[in-house]
Design a protein around this motif. Structure first.
Motif, PDB file in Angstrom:
ATOM      1  N   TRP A 124      42.246  37.128  74.181  1.00 48.38           N
ATOM      2  CA  TRP A 124      40.702  37.259  72.894  1.00 48.38           C
ATOM      3  C   TRP A 124      40.878  36.527  72.085  1.00 48.38           C
ATOM      4  CZ3 TRP A 124      37.970  41.710  74.902  1.00 48.38           C
ATOM      5  CH2 TRP A 124      38.913  43.011  75.746  1.00 48.38           C
ATOM      6  N   PHE A 138      38.141  34.990  69.365  1.00 46.75           N
ATOM      7  CA  PHE A 138      37.169  35.795  68.264  1.00 46.75           C
ATOM      8  C   PHE A 138      36.594  34.430  67.758  1.00 46.75           C
ATOM      9  CE2 PHE A 138      41.695  37.239  66.733  1.00 46.75           C
ATOM     10  CZ  PHE A 138      41.087  37.005  65.865  1.00 46.75           C
ATOM     11  N   ILE A 178      40.980  44.775  67.434  1.00 49.78           N
ATOM     12  CA  ILE A 178      40.287  43.935  68.383  1.00 49.78           C
ATOM     13  C   ILE A 178      40.165  44.614  69.531  1.00 49.78           C
ATOM     14  CG2 ILE A 178      40.639  42.262  69.648  1.00 49.78           C
ATOM     15  CD1 ILE A 178      41.755  40.346  67.901  1.00 49.78           C
ATOM     16  N   ALA A 205      36.773  46.680  68.899  1.00 46.89           N
ATOM     17  CA  ALA A 205      36.393  45.729  68.380  1.00 46.89           C
ATOM     18  C   ALA A 205      34.654  46.619  67.802  1.00 46.89           C
ATOM     19  CB  ALA A 205      36.273  44.229  68.463  1.00 46.89           C
ATOM     20  N   ARG A 223      32.260  38.389  66.413  1.00 46.12           N
ATOM     21  CA  ARG A 223      32.058  38.829  67.449  1.00 46.12           C
ATOM     22  C   ARG A 223      33.684  38.355  68.254  1.00 46.12           C
ATOM     23  NH1 ARG A 223      27.095  38.568  70.634  1.00 46.12           N
ATOM     24  NH2 ARG A 223      26.598  38.421  68.492  1.00 46.12           N
ATOM     25  N   VAL A 224      33.689  39.078  69.330  1.00 48.81           N
ATOM     26  CA  VAL A 224      35.070  39.265  70.764  1.00 48.81           C
ATOM     27  C   VAL A 224      35.134  38.591  72.040  1.00 48.81           C
ATOM     28  CG1 VAL A 224      36.428  40.340  71.489  1.00 48.81           C
ATOM     29  CG2 VAL A 224      36.540  40.457  68.892  1.00 48.81           C
TER      30      VAL A 224
END
Length: 604
Positions: free
Chosen positions: A28, A30, A75, A78, A136-137
């Motif tokens: 992921w 971010f 996450i 999120a 923001r992911v």
């Protein structure tokens, strides 16, 4: 809550994958929410964090196993609240954990991310409730778009492709026609409302990265509710997220009443000026200010707001939704509200009336989520296996029978089977360790507590009727329960009808054969076998015997609409301490597994 522990038979090992709706990803990305260009990558294969700085070599950041687990759990979810209890159950299963342990892990992560709890850019603290990941992911630098992106966003979200597609169409309408869209996602507890919305938001981040997304959570508010709470929470998230500085300036310019309600956004020099500007003002101006703000903010990019658990919405929030629904001001706005059907019908009259009025004038859309089918449960089991293969024969049918397709019940029951060693992973495929017909089910502790809390919110009359119904049979007529519950037959019928209309624990029987027997009464059944199991187990032996004794005469005389079948009658008479009468019916009573279609089975 000072400590958390798992149910019996649980272990802290991870030899089998846990059951959860989201698919695991290998990494992921971010971003730091200050526009610096610094990014982080969560590497789930090597269980570490990589810090990426423009024009520099990526730096590996080592995390302890528990810190990594906490960060990954944040996450994965999120943008939404993760409660303390959820952390304890997921990261520390089967062991007692003090709250300070979780706090220390959050402090460690903030130190690594150089995050400030007072002005968070990654992990936000929601006082006395939990934490939320606000950065923001994304899933990678090069992300697929179009149908491929939609397929990946909905992977493992079994049975929800249609509502996910409808949400996408509604957002496109809001963007292309520059109009506000209000949509309610509804259903019973555990039906997957949050999972659907989370999947939709992930899809937006992939296909429409310029869109602004913010979430607000309604709270039950035992001590009172703050006006506009979910909207204030959403505005704070927008202003403190990536690219939020211009929005904060717009807030000061055209919505000062809102800015005054969010002290974290105020600069010291602004306070006195703002107080002077708002002198003599009232809260009545706040909806108008918000419309002006959203009109300006949505000129270049759409805004998607999510208000969760609207069954707990304060009156000001309900009024605000009405203003946004009725305004004709052009704006690219989509507001998604989720609520539990039963809780809304039973309590929030204002929101219920508003929803009906907006539907009448076609100013909102509603997406009611239905339970999963047996086929969809089988697809879920297949997706959760390490390699593509069909689940054990009959497992999907068994899960469907005892959960009625409720996703939360399904996931919890599967985990319960795994913890008891009845379901394991062998070479990437699920294997049952006991024949299906020998498995005796019990309600998992987490679900039992949830169901009991729901029962406790009912009135004393409703609880009495349900208690009696739980020992009558799989299906029952209200008249049969009336005398044992100390109610008139008409009142018992009214209570059952009201509970069924609220989608609360009961429903009209799907196999009601009253017409063939000439009965005018409606037959009912429990919406889930677990409801009946929990209700029955709450009864003490003496209270149970008393209920049987009060029901037996009416069953024996045939005065109620309940079928006078000899085995059923013998069972009730026997439990009412009337063995002689029971024996005359020539039947024997045998105990059956509590979930196998009923608490007791009677064989003639």
């Amino acid at each position: 809550m000072n400590a958390q522990r798992a149910g019996p038979g649980s272990s802290s090992g991870s030899e089998c994958p846990s059951f959860r709706p989201e698919a695991d990803r290998e990494e992921w990305w971010f971003d730091r929410a200050d526009g610096s260009g610094e990014r982080f990558r969560l590497d789930t294969v090597n269980q570490c964090l990589w810090q990426h700085v423009p024009d520099a070599t990526d730096r590996r950041v080592l995390l302890s196993p528990k810190s990594f687990a906490v960060l990954k759990h944040l996450i994965d979810r999120a943008g939404r609240l993760v409660t303390h209890e959820e952390f304890f159950e997921t990261v520390w299963p089967g062991v007692y954990v003090q709250p300070e342990v979780l706090k220390n892990q959050i402090l460690s992560l903030r130190s690594v991310l150089e995050d400030d709890a007072r002005k968070p850019r990654f992990i936000e603290t929601l006082s006395r409730r939990g934490y939320r990941f606000i950065a923001r992911v994304s899933t990678a630098d090069a992300i697929p778009s179009g149908p491929q992106a939609r397929a990946s966003a909905s992977v493992n979200l079994v049975g929800r492709n249609q509502p996910l597609s409808e949400l996408g169409a509604i957002l496109q309408r809001a963007v292309h026609q520059r109009q506000r869209e209000i949509v309610f996602v509804t259903g019973e507890t555990g039906i997957g409302k949050t999972s659907l919305v989370d999947a939709f938001l992930r899809q937006i981040r992939v296909e429409m990265p310029q869109a602004r997304i913010a979430l607000g959570q309604c709270v039950e508010g035992y001590g009172g509710k703050e006006a506009y709470y979910p909207m204030l929470e959403a505005l704070r998230e927008l202003c403190m997220g990536q690219g939020g500085a211009p929005l904060a300036r717009e807030l000061a310019s055209c919505a000062p009443s809102w800015l005054a309600q969010i002290p974290a956004l105020l600069q010291p020099a602004q306070r006195s000026t703002l107080q002077h500007e708002l002198l003599g003002g009232t809260r009545d101006r706040m909806p108008r200010e918000l419309v002006n703000l959203l009109q300006r903010v949505t000129q270049e990019a759409p805004v998607v707001l999510v208000f969760e658990d609207l069954q707990w919405a304060d009156p000001s929030t309900v009024s605000l939704i009405e203003v946004l629904a009725r305004t004709r001001t052009p704006m690219q706005l989509m507001l998604i509200g989720t609520y539990r059907t039963a809780d809304l019908v039973s309590g929030e009259e204002a929101l219920r009336a508003l929803r009906q009025d907006l539907q009448l004038h076609r100013l909102c859309a509603e997406l009611p989520l239905e339970p999963l089918t047996e086929h969809e449960i089988a697809a879920y089991l297949t997706a959760q296996a390490s390699r593509a293969c069909s689940p054990p024969e009959g497992l999907a049918r068994l899960i469907y029978r005892h959960t009625e397709g409720n996703p939360l019940f399904m996931v919890t029951l599967l985990e319960h089977l795994r913890q008891r060693g009845l379901l394991t992973s062998v070479e990437g495929a699920w294997r049952l360790q006991a024949p299906l017909n020998t498995i005796e089910f019990e309600v998992p502790e987490t679900l039992r507590e949830m169901i009991e809390a729901r029962i406790d919110r009912l009135s004393a009359e409703e609880q009495r009727v349900l208690e009696v119904a739980s020992i009558v049979g799989v299906e029952f007529y209200p008249q049969c329960c009336a005398e044992a519950a100390a109610l008139d037959p008409e009142r018992a019928e009214e209570i059952c009808q009201a509970l069924a209309e609220r989608h609360c624990i009961l429903r009209a029987s799907r196999s009601d054969s009253r017409a063939s027997r000439g009965y005018a009464a409606t037959q009912y059944e429990f919406a889930h076998a677990m409801y009946r199991e929990v209700l029955s187990r709450r009864l003490t032996p003496a209270r149970r015997a008393g209920h049987y004794a009060r029901m037996a005469p009416s069953l024996e005389s045939g005065e109620t609409a309940q079928p006078r079948q000899p085995p059923v009658l013998a069972d009730h008479l026997g439990r009412a301490s009337r063995p002689a009468v029971a024996a005359s019916n020539g039947s024997r009573v045998t105990r059956e597994a509590p979930w196998a279609g009923g608490m007791f089975a009677v064989q003639g």
